[in-house]
Design an enzyme around this catalytic site. Structure first.
Site, mmCIF file in Angstrom:
data_model
loop_
_atom_site.group_PDB
_atom_site.id
_atom_site.type_symbol
_atom_site.label_atom_id
_atom_site.label_comp_id
_atom_site.label_asym_id
_atom_site.label_seq_id
_atom_site.Cartn_x
_atom_site.Cartn_y
_atom_site.Cartn_z
ATOM 1 N N SER A 2 12.879 6.515 -14.115
ATOM 2 C CA SER A 2 11.735 7.219 -14.676
ATOM 3 C C SER A 2 11.617 8.617 -14.073
ATOM 4 C CB SER A 2 10.477 6.392 -14.420
ATOM 5 O OG SER A 2 9.341 7.181 -14.621
ATOM 6 N N SER A 3 11.709 8.705 -12.748
ATOM 7 C CA SER A 3 11.568 10.009 -12.089
ATOM 8 C C SER A 3 12.682 10.954 -12.489
ATOM 9 C CB SER A 3 11.632 9.852 -10.572
ATOM 10 O OG SER A 3 10.563 9.121 -10.121
ATOM 11 N N ASP A 36 5.744 21.920 -26.602
ATOM 12 C CA ASP A 36 5.794 20.570 -26.041
ATOM 13 C C ASP A 36 6.874 20.563 -24.962
ATOM 14 O OD1 ASP A 36 5.894 17.690 -25.621
ATOM 15 O OD2 ASP A 36 4.907 17.520 -27.567
ATOM 16 N N HIS A 50 0.843 -1.202 0.000
ATOM 17 C CA HIS A 50 0.000 0.000 0.000
ATOM 18 C C HIS A 50 0.879 1.254 0.000
ATOM 19 C CE1 HIS A 50 -3.039 2.940 1.125
ATOM 20 N NE2 HIS A 50 -2.310 3.259 2.192
ATOM 21 N N ARG A 77 1.780 0.926 14.995
ATOM 22 C CA ARG A 77 1.414 0.799 13.584
ATOM 23 C C ARG A 77 1.928 -0.538 13.035
ATOM 24 N NH1 ARG A 77 5.879 4.622 10.494
ATOM 25 N NH2 ARG A 77 4.810 3.878 8.649
ATOM 26 N N GLU A 136 11.764 13.350 -0.209
ATOM 27 C CA GLU A 136 10.690 12.660 -0.933
ATOM 28 C C GLU A 136 9.302 13.133 -0.496
ATOM 29 O OE1 GLU A 136 10.369 10.662 -3.394
ATOM 30 O OE2 GLU A 136 8.375 9.820 -3.095
ATOM 31 N N THR A 168 6.339 26.993 5.740
ATOM 32 C CA THR A 168 5.043 26.361 5.487
ATOM 33 C C THR A 168 3.907 27.276 5.939
ATOM 34 O OG1 THR A 168 6.158 24.279 5.944
ATOM 35 C CG2 THR A 168 3.782 24.197 5.695
ATOM 36 N N SER A 172 -2.222 26.753 -5.334
ATOM 37 C CA SER A 172 -1.906 28.171 -5.560
ATOM 38 C C SER A 172 -2.436 28.676 -6.891
ATOM 39 C CB SER A 172 -0.389 28.394 -5.512
ATOM 40 O OG SER A 172 0.128 27.929 -4.300
ATOM 41 N N TRP A 231 7.124 0.047 3.967
ATOM 42 C CA TRP A 231 7.558 0.757 2.748
ATOM 43 C C TRP A 231 8.942 1.371 2.922
ATOM 44 C CZ3 TRP A 231 8.788 5.757 1.122
ATOM 45 C CH2 TRP A 231 8.668 6.763 2.077
ATOM 46 N N TYR A 251 8.467 16.015 0.469
ATOM 47 C CA TYR A 251 8.203 17.323 -0.142
ATOM 48 C C TYR A 251 8.032 17.199 -1.643
ATOM 49 C CZ TYR A 251 9.104 19.025 4.438
ATOM 50 O OH TYR A 251 9.016 19.223 5.775
ATOM 51 N N HIS A 289 14.978 13.221 12.010
ATOM 52 C CA HIS A 289 13.808 13.291 12.883
ATOM 53 C C HIS A 289 12.891 12.078 12.692
ATOM 54 C CE1 HIS A 289 11.628 15.870 9.625
ATOM 55 N NE2 HIS A 289 11.380 14.603 9.442
ATOM 56 N N HIS A 290 13.156 11.272 11.659
ATOM 57 C CA HIS A 290 12.400 10.028 11.493
ATOM 58 C C HIS A 290 12.958 8.930 12.384
ATOM 59 C CE1 HIS A 290 10.096 11.303 7.914
ATOM 60 N NE2 HIS A 290 11.143 12.064 7.698
ATOM 61 N N LYS A 299 3.135 29.931 3.499
ATOM 62 C CA LYS A 299 2.249 29.502 2.414
ATOM 63 C C LYS A 299 0.784 29.476 2.869
ATOM 64 C CE LYS A 299 3.925 26.992 -0.770
ATOM 65 N NZ LYS A 299 4.885 27.476 -1.730
ATOM 66 N N HIS A 343 13.182 12.100 3.404
ATOM 67 C CA HIS A 343 12.536 13.345 3.794
ATOM 68 C C HIS A 343 12.300 14.287 2.626
ATOM 69 C CE1 HIS A 343 10.357 15.576 6.601
ATOM 70 N NE2 HIS A 343 10.880 16.649 6.063
#
Lengths: 218, 519
Positions: B163-164, B96, B67, B444, B249, B322, B262, B137, B251, B296-297, B325, B247
């Site tokens: 790809s990315s 294009d 998932h 979890r 990722e 943040t 926006s 994950w 964002y 921090h993870h 924004k 991290h």
């Protein structure tokens, strides 16, 4: 004339695109390298911050037991106080192993040399090649502990059913801060056969190959 | 206008048209959303009651793992690239993408990568014995190193990375080199800005992820010991390398959604975006900070106090850009002539609920409290508020906003609003209670739990089923809109501004072959 202008503009865009692709690809390659550069950086950080250091030196074979011991002994014995040493083991569920410390706990003066013993028995019907992974709590006391002799310095080979008494001789530097009255040491065995265990056919040979990446001390 | 292109399947296989490729990305993403969503339904069904009911524990672990992977790499990221493909050329007045053939390749790698990722799930004796990855994950070592089909996973990640990276290089080249005359950087629509910054993040961190999985590969099959303690490696090193990618990722997933919102809020508030320049700088600041907060993870992994403090302060600092924004979006709406068409509802939902996720993020960013929350359902609630009601809400808002431009037809406003209210009520029923069970200590990634958590879990599951079902409604609305409906005008929305609203609806196959002049 306008056609020509259009063409030059297109050429220019193509050159610019090539430049973006070139620079970006360099960034990609550099960052791939940076991922690997994190490994030495990580070791440097651990050294500077005093975390993980001595374990890695034990595991990669650069732990200098003699120098560490001399450093720990130079402050002499502090008879004014005692500390408590606790000896734990951590089971590895994946191994059919009996592993325990003969001494659970002892009280000593910092600076004294002490020896304790650990017992291990291979209860399985396969030979095992074991490496002990040490840990100590609290973490920051690590640099005050010197191991003179330890079964974690080298890999332990155990035939099926074989049992062993393994010594650990150590000294705690009497410069140990007083905020650490209790030190807890723990060991956990990891089976170096484990990678080979994925492929049961190739078994032992592959283990030997894995072992060659380890440098034994002594 | 002549638009010669092959028809049938060849059109899609060989296309180099940014609109076709954008469509492919978006459909791929929707498919993955439904697949990953079906897995979430299995998770919620098992968690409806304490005890083991429906699936085996390993199957449950496989569901949570797949998932996460499918939603991150299969649904959210490709959807954002799909938007970039459709919108960036139209918004900057380019005919294009800069590198159309590479664009085709970046997309067509994806289905194969996804296939490789899910294949091991079908390699057991029966479905319940599937051998898909079941290590979460984040694929922490040493657990992931024991997975016997690791190579499938690793090469799938490599392909997704390729790809990315190619997609990102393409987007950077397009934005730098293909802007219409007069379109200076500080005149670009904010969506283009957020994607430019996202693309830089991607080319900086995807290679680090590639490095991490390469180390896992050689550890597993070639006898190295990067992460294997027995050989002198360190599993904690894996966490550092992973989160150095991980991290930024998060964002990567949220910045394009910031961009979409926006665009939408000024349109329906009929006011220009408040603080355009500060929005650009805030996005760049968030991107920069994302590189220096990764640990921090892993507050509970055993770090010195100095490390905990550094990562705590750096993390909490992200709240500043943040908040810039969020306040700018609010100020844009302030005293605007607001109307609440479906895209605006989703956008406001985004601002409101993303902020809830941001606040729980602050709670998690504080090291001493994180020791309590770590690996509990509080974390699950936090990142679903920022990723579902954040990134996914941004995506859905964007689809409603631009669908009339893409298809030439208006969607059904009534059904769109029904979709919004169903989703928004159910998503809160789904995720809000997870804060409570998390604070009470429910871990979890566990298929069974203490009966004290039973009530909130049952409620959460019911919310989950409704939320899942309401995305089927989304699919129906999209298909209905493609097949017909009220014709859309060129401008579509009364307050819409920007180059994409100057071309006909539906957008012709080729647009801006002659560059427009931007004043």
């Amino acid at each position: 004339m306008p056609d020509k202008m259009q063409e030059t503009k297109q050429d220019k865009t193509e050159t610019n695109n090539k430049r973006v692709v070139g620079v970006s690809s360099l960034v990609v390659i550099a960052m791939f390298g940076f991922g690997f550069a994190l490994i030495p950086l990580y070791d440097v950080f651990c050294d500077v911050l005093g975390i993980n250091g001595s374990y890695q030196t034990i595991e990669d074979g650069t732990y200098d037991a003699k120098a560490e011991t001399e450093r720990a002994l130079k402050n002499g014995v502090d008879e004014s106080r005692t500390i408590t040493m606790q000896f734990l083991v951590t089971d590895n569920d994946a191994l059919d192993l009996e592993f325990k410390s003969r001494t659970k706990s002892l009280t000593m003066n910092p600076g004294q040399i002490k020896e304790v013993s650990y017992y291990v028995k291979n209860r399985s019907n396969k030979p095992m090649v074991l490496q002990a992974i040490p840990d100590i709590t609290p973490n920051m006391a690590k640099k005050y502990l010197a191991k003179i002799e330890c079964f974690c310095f080298k890999k332990q080979t155990l035939q099926p059913g074989e049992e062993k008494e393994m010594p650990l001789r150590f000294v705690v530097n009497s410069a140990l801060p007083e905020k650490f009255p209790v030190l807890t040491m723990t060991y956990r065995f990891i089976d170096l056969n484990y990678k080979a265990g994925v492929d049961t056919k190739s078994g032992y040979l592959q283990t030997v190959q894995v072992d060659s990446t380890l440098n034994d001390i002594n | 206008m002549s638009d010669h292109h092959p028809t049938g399947i060849k059109r899609w296989l060989f296309t180099t048209n940014h609109k076709d490729i954008g469509t492919l990305y978006l459909w791929f993403s929707f498919t993955m959303l439904l697949v990953g969503g079906a897995m979430a339904m299995v998770i919620r069904a098992e968690l409806y009651e304490p005890g083991m009911q429906l699936v085996e524990p390993n199957f449950f672990n496989m569901m949570t793992t797949m998932h996460g992977l499918i939603m991150v790499f299969g649904a959210i990221m490709p959807a954002m690239v799909g938007f970039a493909n459709w919108q960036v050329p139209m918004m900057i007045g380019a005919p294009d993408m800069a590198l159309p053939r590479m664009n085709n390749w970046s997309f067509w790698i994806l289905p194969f990568a996804a296939l490789m990722l899910v294949m091991p799930m079908f390699m057991g004796g029966d479905f319940m014995q599937g051998q898909g990855p079941a290590f979460g994950w984040t694929f922490y070592e040493p657990l992931s190193g024991q997975y016997n089909k690791l190579a499938f996973f690793i090469f799938a990640v490599h392909l997704l990375g390729f790809s990315s990276i190619m997609g990102s290089i393409n987007i950077i080249a397009t934005i730098f080199n293909m802007r219409a005359p007069g379109m200076t950087l500080m005149k670009m629509p904010l969506f283009v800005w957020t994607w430019l910054i996202t693309a830089f993040l991607l080319i900086a961190v995807m290679p680090v992820l590639a490095g991490a999985v390469t180390m896992m590969l050689t550890d597993k099959y070639f006898g190295t010991s990067f992460f294997d303690a027995a050989g002198g490696g360190d599993p904690v090193l894996f966490q550092h390398v992973f989160w150095f990618f991980g991290h930024p990722e998060v964002y990567i997933m949220i910045l394009p959604a910031f961009g979409i919102v926006s665009q939408i809020i000024p349109t329906f508030a009929r006011k220009p975006l408040f603080g355009y320049a500060s929005m650009v700088y805030a996005t760049a600041a968030i991107a920069f900070l994302s590189f220096i907060v990764w640990a921090h993870h892993m507050f509970t992994v055993g770090m010195p106090v100095a490390g905990e403090l550094y990562f705590m302060y750096a993390t909490v600092m992200i709240a500043v850009p943040t908040a810039v924004k969020v306040f700018n979006w609010t100020a844009t709406m302030w005293k605007g002539s607001m109307t609440f068409e479906t895209p605006m509802l989703w956008a406001i939902g985004f601002v409101f609920m993303f902020t809830i996720g941001g606040f729980t993020g602050l709670m998690l960013g504080v090291a001493p409290t994180d020791f309590q929350y770590h690996d509990t359902y509080f974390v699950v609630a936090h990142f679903h508020y920022v990723l579902v009601t954040g990134a996914l809400y941004g995506i859905i808002a964007g689809v409603y906003y631009w669908l009339p431009k893409w298809t030439g037809n208006m969607y059904s406003e009534g059904l769109g609003k029904l979709h919004f209210w169903l989703s928004t009520i159910s998503v809160n029923v789904l995720f809000f209670p997870q804060h409570f069970v998390g604070l009470e200590g429910m871990p979890r990634r566990i298929p069974d739990y203490n009966p004290m958590f039973a009530d909130w879990n049952a409620i959460s599951s019911l919310g989950g089923f409704v939320f899942g079902a309401s995305q089927i409604l989304f699919l129906v609305i999209i298909i209905m809109t493609i097949r017909g409906g009220k014709k859309a005008t060129d401008q579509v929305w009364e307050g819409a501004e920007g180059l994409e609203w100057t071309i006909p609806s539906p957008a012709p196959y080729h647009t801006f072959e002659t560059a427009p002049e931007v004043k």
